[in-house]
Design an enzyme around this catalytic site. Sequence first.
Site, PDB file in Angstrom:
ATOM      1  N   TYR A 212       0.881  -1.170   0.000  1.00  0.00           N
ATOM      2  CA  TYR A 212       0.000   0.000   0.000  1.00  0.00           C
ATOM      3  C   TYR A 212       0.915   1.217   0.000  1.00  0.00           C
ATOM      4  O   TYR A 212       1.822   1.302   0.834  1.00  0.00           O
ATOM      5  CB  TYR A 212      -0.853   0.044   1.271  1.00  0.00           C
ATOM      6  CG  TYR A 212      -2.072  -0.847   1.243  1.00  0.00           C
ATOM      7  CD1 TYR A 212      -3.047  -0.667   0.275  1.00  0.00           C
ATOM      8  CD2 TYR A 212      -2.260  -1.837   2.197  1.00  0.00           C
ATOM      9  CE1 TYR A 212      -4.182  -1.471   0.256  1.00  0.00           C
ATOM     10  CE2 TYR A 212      -3.390  -2.640   2.185  1.00  0.00           C
ATOM     11  CZ  TYR A 212      -4.346  -2.443   1.214  1.00  0.00           C
ATOM     12  OH  TYR A 212      -5.455  -3.231   1.203  1.00  0.00           O
ATOM     13  N   ASP A 240      -6.496  -0.234  -5.953  1.00  0.00           N
ATOM     14  CA  ASP A 240      -7.962  -0.144  -5.861  1.00  0.00           C
ATOM     15  C   ASP A 240      -8.427   0.215  -4.457  1.00  0.00           C
ATOM     16  O   ASP A 240      -9.601   0.095  -4.125  1.00  0.00           O
ATOM     17  CB  ASP A 240      -8.620  -1.459  -6.299  1.00  0.00           C
ATOM     18  CG  ASP A 240      -8.212  -2.646  -5.436  1.00  0.00           C
ATOM     19  OD1 ASP A 240      -7.475  -2.450  -4.454  1.00  0.00           O
ATOM     20  OD2 ASP A 240      -8.634  -3.776  -5.747  1.00  0.00           O
ATOM     21  N   HIS A 339     -10.538  -6.398  -5.390  1.00  0.00           N
ATOM     22  CA  HIS A 339     -10.221  -6.566  -3.971  1.00  0.00           C
ATOM     23  C   HIS A 339     -11.195  -7.566  -3.322  1.00  0.00           C
ATOM     24  O   HIS A 339     -11.567  -7.437  -2.160  1.00  0.00           O
ATOM     25  CB  HIS A 339     -10.327  -5.205  -3.262  1.00  0.00           C
ATOM     26  CG  HIS A 339      -9.289  -4.965  -2.200  1.00  0.00           C
ATOM     27  ND1 HIS A 339      -8.167  -4.214  -2.395  1.00  0.00           N
ATOM     28  CD2 HIS A 339      -9.226  -5.365  -0.888  1.00  0.00           C
ATOM     29  CE1 HIS A 339      -7.471  -4.143  -1.283  1.00  0.00           C
ATOM     30  NE2 HIS A 339      -8.084  -4.855  -0.353  1.00  0.00           N
TER      31      HIS A 339
HETATM   32  C1  LIG Z   1      -9.758 -10.542   4.729  1.00  0.00           C
HETATM   33  C2  LIG Z   1      -9.115  -9.934   3.520  1.00  0.00           C
HETATM   34  C3  LIG Z   1      -8.051  -9.058   3.690  1.00  0.00           C
HETATM   35  C4  LIG Z   1      -7.445  -8.483   2.566  1.00  0.00           C
HETATM   36  N1  LIG Z   1      -6.365  -7.654   2.745  1.00  0.00           N
HETATM   37  C5  LIG Z   1      -5.762  -7.104   1.662  1.00  0.00           C
HETATM   38  C6  LIG Z   1      -4.635  -6.240   1.830  1.00  0.00           C
HETATM   39  O1  LIG Z   1      -4.168  -5.979   2.933  1.00  0.00           O
HETATM   40  N2  LIG Z   1      -4.090  -5.723   0.691  1.00  0.00           N
HETATM   41  C7  LIG Z   1      -4.573  -5.991  -0.558  1.00  0.00           C
HETATM   42  O2  LIG Z   1      -4.058  -5.496  -1.548  1.00  0.00           O
HETATM   43  N3  LIG Z   1      -5.621  -6.828  -0.725  1.00  0.00           N
HETATM   44  C8  LIG Z   1      -6.220  -7.370   0.346  1.00  0.00           C
HETATM   45  N4  LIG Z   1      -7.290  -8.200   0.167  1.00  0.00           N
HETATM   46  C9  LIG Z   1      -7.741  -8.537  -1.198  1.00  0.00           C
HETATM   47  C10 LIG Z   1      -7.041  -9.799  -1.705  1.00  0.00           C
HETATM   48  O3  LIG Z   1      -5.694  -9.553  -1.992  1.00  0.00           O
HETATM   49  C11 LIG Z   1      -7.689 -10.309  -3.000  1.00  0.00           C
HETATM   50  O4  LIG Z   1      -7.689  -9.290  -3.950  1.00  0.00           O
HETATM   51  C12 LIG Z   1      -9.096 -10.840  -2.805  1.00  0.00           C
HETATM   52  O5  LIG Z   1      -9.214 -11.453  -1.553  1.00  0.00           O
HETATM   53  C13 LIG Z   1      -9.400 -11.821  -3.912  1.00  0.00           C
HETATM   54  O6  LIG Z   1     -10.633 -12.371  -3.771  1.00  0.00           O
HETATM   55  P1  LIG Z   1     -10.933 -13.803  -3.072  1.00  0.00           P
HETATM   56  O7  LIG Z   1     -10.734 -13.564  -1.617  1.00  0.00           O
HETATM   57  O8  LIG Z   1     -12.331 -14.023  -3.412  1.00  0.00           O
HETATM   58  O9  LIG Z   1      -9.990 -14.816  -3.627  1.00  0.00           O
HETATM   59  C14 LIG Z   1      -7.916  -8.783   1.266  1.00  0.00           C
HETATM   60  C15 LIG Z   1      -8.983  -9.673   1.118  1.00  0.00           C
HETATM   61  C16 LIG Z   1      -9.584 -10.246   2.225  1.00  0.00           C
HETATM   62  C17 LIG Z   1     -10.723 -11.200   2.020  1.00  0.00           C
END
Ligand SMILES: Cc1cc2nc3c(=O)[nH]c(=O)nc-3n(C[C@H](O)[C@H](O)[C@H](O)COP(=O)(O)O)c2cc1C
Length: 470
Positions: A212, A240, A339
Amino acid sequence: MVYPKKHPGGPGILLKYAGKDASAAYEPIHPPDAIQQNLVPSQCLGPLAEISGVQEMSTEVIERTKDEIRVAQAMKERPPLSRILNLADMEKVAKSVLPHSAQAFYFAGTDDEVSLRENRRAFDRFFFHARVMRAVRKCDPSTKILGYDSALPLFVSGAAQASLGHPLGELNITRGCGKSNIIQMVCGFASVSRAEIAAAALPSQTLFLQLYRTRNEEATVNLIQEAERLGYKAIFLTVDAVVVGNRERDVRSIWDLEKEEGKNRYYEEGDGEEEINLLGKSSFANRNDGLDADMSWELTIPWLRSVTKLPIILKGIQCVQDAVLAAEMKVDGILLSNHGGRQLEYAMPPLEVLFQLRQRRPDVFDGLEVYIDGELLECFSNINFQDIIRRRYTARNRFAFHRATAVGLGRPFLFALSAYGEAGVAKIVSILQREIVTSMQLLGAASLRDLTPKLVERVDWEPVKREYKL
Ligand SMILES: Cc1cc2nc3c(=O)[nH]c(=O)nc-3n(C[C@H](O)[C@H](O)[C@H](O)COP(=O)(O)O)c2cc1C
């Protein structure tokens, strides 16, 4: 008072048991080696009853909350790993063993969770034209991602706060992926330090960093330099999430628990509005002065390039126009993602963006690697999206390796580690391996190179409704 704030379960539970015997609440939800793994020997003073002065307190009866009792029972009743046949089975077990607040954080989508549901529904619109009579007994799903070996065309999309689900947090993913030869993208705000994760990785294991860009440039640069020193191989800059999405499920979770305990709050005449933490458990985004909402194509990419030689991938591209801009800026890759439906409501499902990109600007695939993520939970058994991804092996490559395309999975890894720790992570990789190979063989593909767009058709009808999780 520093650690309580960092405790994945929140400070409340620590203060509740402070100075008391917490064994009954602690043991069911922590693995036996959690203390050895997390405390240096000098901090481990020994069994409570043997330390003078605390004996009286250790007998005090602590009432567990209904949620704690539910979790403890569910942990005892987990099915054997061999009975987990697919990722939906794993999700079900995770849901049963996760504390309510962790569940709310992991499952949450933004607003009414339309994007979250649509990410999954998009897979129901793509069908196969399978080819037959092709030799597929030997079928190889391995590939390279940014030039690094991967057993399967997938990687872990970094999802923060893995230790809400398991005290060893992201280390479970590192160890599970090490054994399975799967690449892990580690969050900048992971619940375990990047150094500990690097130390837990095998020498040959590949780690990427999710970044980030915060308003504290120095802290961001320090993070990148630390990742370089530790041997991380690429930077996934998240684009995003310039502000945190509105995840009401997460915000409400504390009130749900109050209600369950019969401690509901009611409005009383004259009450002022109390301050609500609308970021919920994403408050970590406020670290380092908060997220930089002024990132731009003109300034941020050249800046990032000036501070690192690592490949740069933009995580969170949501439309064809931005994919084209990314190609023009000559970044090394893009991750089509919304995301996991946690940011903009009604953001287009990444699978549809991928489809549009291939139709409208196939040239983009020549210059960079294209990945997608979001709700790839059951799709391997229902539809193998790999086929609609055009794979390119181009001589114009800046690196001397085959360009590959792969998919990221976020929640499935959180669910697996919450339910069974490191063994759960290895288990879902083995499930995905079997599903991918079976799908490839039934499609007539002996290697990923044989998966071409012609094998897939987008239809304007939808099959019988499956049940969608929520
Ligand atoms: C609980 C949780 C925390 C997440 N934290 C981050 C994060 O800190 N940084 C980020 O770029 N994406 C974050 N994401 C998004 C994930 O990198 C990813 O894009 C997303 O989970 C993909 O979808 P899926 O969970 O259905 O596989 C997070 C997603 C979840 C579910």
